[in-house]
Structures are given as structure tokens and as C-alpha cells.
Scaffold this motif. Sequence first.
Motif, mmCIF file in Angstrom:
data_model
loop_
_atom_site.group_PDB
_atom_site.id
_atom_site.type_symbol
_atom_site.label_atom_id
_atom_site.label_comp_id
_atom_site.label_asym_id
_atom_site.label_seq_id
_atom_site.Cartn_x
_atom_site.Cartn_y
_atom_site.Cartn_z
ATOM 1 N N ARG A 20 0.813 -1.211 0.000
ATOM 2 C CA ARG A 20 0.000 0.000 0.000
ATOM 3 C C ARG A 20 0.847 1.261 0.000
ATOM 4 N NH1 ARG A 20 -5.083 -0.284 3.828
ATOM 5 N NH2 ARG A 20 -5.306 1.702 2.728
ATOM 6 N N VAL B 18 -20.040 0.747 19.426
ATOM 7 C CA VAL B 18 -18.620 0.366 19.276
ATOM 8 C C VAL B 18 -18.494 -1.133 19.562
ATOM 9 C CG1 VAL B 18 -16.262 0.717 20.109
ATOM 10 C CG2 VAL B 18 -17.885 2.635 20.108
ATOM 11 N N PRO C 298 -16.594 -4.752 20.446
ATOM 12 C CA PRO C 298 -15.379 -5.083 21.192
ATOM 13 C C PRO C 298 -14.226 -5.305 20.210
ATOM 14 C CG PRO C 298 -17.211 -6.564 21.757
ATOM 15 C CD PRO C 298 -17.635 -5.781 20.559
ATOM 16 N N CYS D 145 -11.832 -9.135 16.921
ATOM 17 C CA CYS D 145 -11.012 -9.242 15.706
ATOM 18 C C CYS D 145 -9.518 -9.185 15.988
ATOM 19 C CB CYS D 145 -11.373 -8.128 14.724
ATOM 20 S SG CYS D 145 -13.027 -8.298 14.029
ATOM 21 N N LEU E 250 -2.157 -5.834 17.946
ATOM 22 C CA LEU E 250 -2.084 -4.484 18.507
ATOM 23 C C LEU E 250 -1.336 -4.463 19.842
ATOM 24 C CD1 LEU E 250 -5.774 -3.324 17.816
ATOM 25 C CD2 LEU E 250 -3.754 -2.860 16.408
ATOM 26 N N VAL F 60 -1.068 4.227 16.992
ATOM 27 C CA VAL F 60 -2.428 3.664 17.028
ATOM 28 C C VAL F 60 -3.462 4.787 16.936
ATOM 29 C CG1 VAL F 60 -4.120 2.530 18.537
ATOM 30 C CG2 VAL F 60 -1.844 1.535 18.248
ATOM 31 N N LEU G 105 -6.241 5.359 13.941
ATOM 32 C CA LEU G 105 -7.681 5.352 14.206
ATOM 33 C C LEU G 105 -8.326 6.632 13.671
ATOM 34 C CD1 LEU G 105 -7.766 3.711 17.759
ATOM 35 C CD2 LEU G 105 -8.656 2.738 15.621
ATOM 36 N N TYR H 82 -8.671 6.305 9.911
ATOM 37 C CA TYR H 82 -9.860 5.534 9.515
ATOM 38 C C TYR H 82 -11.101 6.409 9.674
ATOM 39 C CZ TYR H 82 -7.180 1.139 9.709
ATOM 40 O OH TYR H 82 -6.274 0.140 9.487
ATOM 41 N N THR I 139 -9.225 -0.927 0.976
ATOM 42 C CA THR I 139 -9.299 -2.385 1.025
ATOM 43 C C THR I 139 -10.577 -2.792 1.759
ATOM 44 O OG1 THR I 139 -8.282 -2.734 3.206
ATOM 45 C CG2 THR I 139 -6.772 -2.454 1.351
ATOM 46 N N ASN J 41 -10.633 -4.517 4.300
ATOM 47 C CA ASN J 41 -10.361 -4.333 5.724
ATOM 48 C C ASN J 41 -10.526 -2.886 6.172
ATOM 49 O OD1 ASN J 41 -9.822 -7.007 6.046
ATOM 50 N ND2 ASN J 41 -7.605 -6.806 6.191
ATOM 51 N N ASP J 42 -10.168 -1.949 5.281
ATOM 52 C CA ASP J 42 -10.356 -0.535 5.629
ATOM 53 C C ASP J 42 -11.812 -0.257 5.978
ATOM 54 O OD1 ASP J 42 -7.725 0.116 5.168
ATOM 55 O OD2 ASP J 42 -8.074 1.169 3.282
ATOM 56 N N LEU K 218 -15.892 6.161 17.453
ATOM 57 C CA LEU K 218 -15.001 6.490 18.580
ATOM 58 C C LEU K 218 -14.764 7.995 18.664
ATOM 59 C CD1 LEU K 218 -12.260 3.741 18.029
ATOM 60 C CD2 LEU K 218 -14.023 3.745 19.814
ATOM 61 N N ILE L 155 -7.829 3.885 24.388
ATOM 62 C CA ILE L 155 -7.501 2.553 23.849
ATOM 63 C C ILE L 155 -6.018 2.499 23.472
ATOM 64 C CG2 ILE L 155 -7.951 0.873 22.030
ATOM 65 C CD1 ILE L 155 -10.766 2.036 21.769
HETATM 66 C C1 HEC Z 1 -14.706 -6.777 12.716
HETATM 67 C C2 HEC Z 1 -13.290 -6.836 12.937
HETATM 68 C C3 HEC Z 1 -12.603 -5.689 13.660
HETATM 69 C C4 HEC Z 1 -13.002 -5.059 14.813
HETATM 70 C C5 HEC Z 1 -14.238 -5.309 15.645
HETATM 71 C C6 HEC Z 1 -11.955 -4.102 15.124
HETATM 72 N N1 HEC Z 1 -10.954 -4.172 14.192
HETATM 73 FE FE1 HEC Z 1 -9.284 -2.997 14.111
HETATM 74 N N2 HEC Z 1 -8.737 -3.846 12.354
HETATM 75 C C7 HEC Z 1 -9.434 -4.834 11.714
HETATM 76 C C8 HEC Z 1 -8.806 -5.098 10.443
HETATM 77 C C9 HEC Z 1 -9.264 -6.112 9.420
HETATM 78 C C10 HEC Z 1 -7.691 -4.213 10.342
HETATM 79 C C11 HEC Z 1 -6.735 -4.025 9.155
HETATM 80 C C12 HEC Z 1 -7.248 -2.819 8.429
HETATM 81 C C13 HEC Z 1 -6.511 -2.409 7.212
HETATM 82 O O1 HEC Z 1 -5.757 -3.184 6.653
HETATM 83 O O2 HEC Z 1 -6.710 -1.256 6.829
HETATM 84 C C14 HEC Z 1 -7.675 -3.445 11.562
HETATM 85 C C15 HEC Z 1 -6.733 -2.469 11.855
HETATM 86 C C16 HEC Z 1 -6.685 -1.776 13.038
HETATM 87 C C17 HEC Z 1 -5.640 -0.828 13.391
HETATM 88 C C18 HEC Z 1 -4.428 -0.457 12.551
HETATM 89 C C19 HEC Z 1 -3.204 -1.165 13.097
HETATM 90 C C20 HEC Z 1 -1.935 -0.854 12.382
HETATM 91 O O3 HEC Z 1 -0.911 -1.464 12.729
HETATM 92 O O4 HEC Z 1 -1.922 -0.008 11.483
HETATM 93 C C21 HEC Z 1 -5.955 -0.356 14.625
HETATM 94 C C22 HEC Z 1 -5.164 0.665 15.426
HETATM 95 C C23 HEC Z 1 -7.184 -0.991 15.044
HETATM 96 N N3 HEC Z 1 -7.602 -1.855 14.058
HETATM 97 C C24 HEC Z 1 -7.815 -0.761 16.251
HETATM 98 C C25 HEC Z 1 -9.066 -1.289 16.595
HETATM 99 C C26 HEC Z 1 -9.788 -0.894 17.784
HETATM 100 C C27 HEC Z 1 -9.289 0.083 18.817
HETATM 101 C C28 HEC Z 1 -10.976 -1.578 17.776
HETATM 102 C C29 HEC Z 1 -12.110 -1.537 18.780
HETATM 103 C C30 HEC Z 1 -12.673 -0.226 19.068
HETATM 104 C C31 HEC Z 1 -10.966 -2.405 16.578
HETATM 105 N N4 HEC Z 1 -9.797 -2.198 15.884
HETATM 106 C C32 HEC Z 1 -11.979 -3.259 16.222
HETATM 107 C C33 HEC Z 1 -10.557 -5.500 12.177
HETATM 108 C C34 HEC Z 1 -11.316 -5.124 13.277
#
Ligand code: HEC
Length: 237
Positions: A84, A149, A151, A155, A182, A190, A194, A197, A205, A207-208, A218, A226
Motif C-alpha cells: 500500500r 462500538v 469489542p 477481531c 495491537l 495507534v 484510528l 480511519y 481495502t 479491511n479498511d 469512537l 484505547i
Molecule cells: C470486525 C473486525 C474488527 C473489529 C471489531 C476491530 N478491528 Fe481494528 N482492524 C481490523 C482489520 C481487518 C484491520 C486491518 C485494516 C486495514 O488493513 O486497513 C484493523 C486495523 C486496526 C488498526 C491499525 C493497526 C496498524 O498497525 O496499522 C488499529 C489501530 C485498530 N484496528 C484498532 C481497533 C480498535 C481500537 C478496535 C475496537 C474499538 C478495533 N480495531 C476493532 C478488524 C477489526
Amino acid sequence: MKTLGLFAFQGLALALLGSAPAARAADYVDLRRIEPVQGDAAAGAEKAATLCFTCHGANGVSPVPLFPNLAGQHADYLYQELLRYKSGTLPESPMTALVQPLEDADLRNLAVHYAGLALDVPPPAAAAEPAILDRGGTLYRDGDPARGVPPCQGCHGADAKGHVLAASEASRDTQYRTYPLLYGQQAQYVATRLRDYRSGKLVHTSNDFIMRDVASRLDDASIDAIAAWLAALPAPR
Ligand code: HEC
Ligand code: HEC
């Protein structure tokens, strides 16, 4: 009549299929079906020792809270992030120019190298207030149902060391190794991600889209809580 109806329906579905994925394919990368990443960790270590260690540390633990730790992160996640930076779908940063001259094999080797390093992260020098850490931990474990929000642990793992299916060998589960660890991650990094996003900077993606929705719920205080809690996780209890 019934058969005709079914054919008409299939025709409609095909027509939709014919146009929609083509349009969407250009819009975002679908990470739900990907090949597991393979590479040469020793070759990656050699590159890392000249190109990466100043910012990400000799052992993959960054000396600066704005730069992420890479040690022990999933190789599949790291590789996708490096791709990316190369394609320009992550915000402009020192990484952008750095990865441009690298070959695909270099990116794979670097990803495999960092994934193989021990996730041996020290707690941050200055601990946050106990009340903030409590709030962060509660959000991570339970989310905030009143504000929608989810949990985070669902994931990112109960111990923040990744999705529970990440260790699965099944090819359909490779996608869970694109869900990052994480644990002990740098707080400022972090929090910055956040907010990225939340502000819609990261929409490239499948995942994004997951994280965009999560982060949109949030507020700033929750993000900082967090982030502080995650960074403090390696502290002895
Ligand atoms: C349904 C699944 C899911 C949940 C629930 C979720 N995440 Fe994620 N998270 C992901 C995925 C998939 C990625 C990878 C995203 C990408 O590639 O852009 C990610 C990426 C991230 C990243 C980026 C990490 C990095 O190294 O760049 C952070 C920070 C993060 N999440 C925090 C959180 C927090 C805080 C919460 C709860 C409030 C949360 N996530 C809830 C699936 C989830
Ligand atoms: C000049 C400092 C610098 C150097 C050198 C550097 N990085 Fe980075 N790296 C960063 C910063 C800052 C970020 C955080 C986010 C951003 O601004 O893009 C980052 C983010 C990353 C990420 C994303 C991590 C995540 O959790 O999503 C990966 C992977 C990465 N770097 C790998 C590398 C590799 C491999 C090298 C060597 C080829 C390298 N970096 C060299 C500063 C650097």
C-alpha cells in the motif's frame, strides 16, 4: 412460468454481477481471498539492517511513539501494508519514498523477517492515568454498546495478539492474518491510524471498510484511552 421467472432472475443477477465487480475492483482491494505470503527472512533481515532499523529499531521495536513496532506482526499484514505504501493508498509518509525502489520479493522478505522477530515490547516510559487505562481496557474488551462500538478483541484477539483464526492453515482463513496484532503497539501510532480511519483517509481495502465503521463510532478520548491501554499491555502485573 416458474422456470421463466427463475431465468429472468438469473439474468438480472448476472447483469448486476457483470457490472458491479468490475466497477468495484478498481475501487478497493479485496483481502478476503489472498495467497499466504512467503519470503526469505535472512534476505529481509539484511535489507532491514540498512533501510529500516533507524525508525523501526534493530529488533522491530520502534524507538519513537509515532513509528509502529513491527516485531511479531503477521507477515501477511505487513506485506499488504508495504504494497500500500508502494501504490500510494496509505497517507504520504517517510515510508512512501522508501518502498518505491523495492521489488515485490524485497517486500515479502521484509514482511517475513519482521514477522519472525519476538514480540518483545517494553511498556512505554510514561504510563497513562489508571482511569484512562481502565476506560481503554473496557472499550477493547467490551466495546460500547450504547454507541455501537464493537469489542476490539473480537477481531484483534483477547490478548491483542491477533485474530483467533490467524493460526489456521485453511486458505480461507489467510484473511485473518491481515488483521493486525495491537499488543504493545506505539500509542501515538495507534491513535493516528484510528483518526485516519475515522476521517475517511483509509478506504482502499475490504479491511479498511471494517475499521472505518469501527473508528467512526469512537470519540477522541476513547481513541486516546484505547491507544494508551494497548501500549501499556506489556507492563508486569
Ligand atoms: C470486525 C473486525 C474488527 C473489529 C471489531 C476491530 N478491528 Fe481494528 N482492524 C481490523 C482489520 C481487518 C484491520 C486491518 C485494516 C486495514 O488493513 O486497513 C484493523 C486495523 C486496526 C488498526 C491499525 C493497526 C496498524 O498497525 O496499522 C488499529 C489501530 C485498530 N484496528 C484498532 C481497533 C480498535 C481500537 C478496535 C475496537 C474499538 C478495533 N480495531 C476493532 C478488524 C477489526
Ligand atoms: C524515516 C523513518 C522510517 C524508515 C527508515 C522506515 N519506516 Fe516504516 N514507518 C515509518 C512511519 C512513520 C510509519 C507510520 C505510519 C506512516 O506515517 O505511514 C511506518 C510504518 C510502517 C509499516 C506499517 C505498519 C503497520 O502496523 O501498519 C510497515 C510495515 C513499515 N513501516 C515497514 C518498514 C520497512 C520494511 C522499512 C525498511 C524498508 C521501513 N519501514 C523503514 C517510518 C519509517
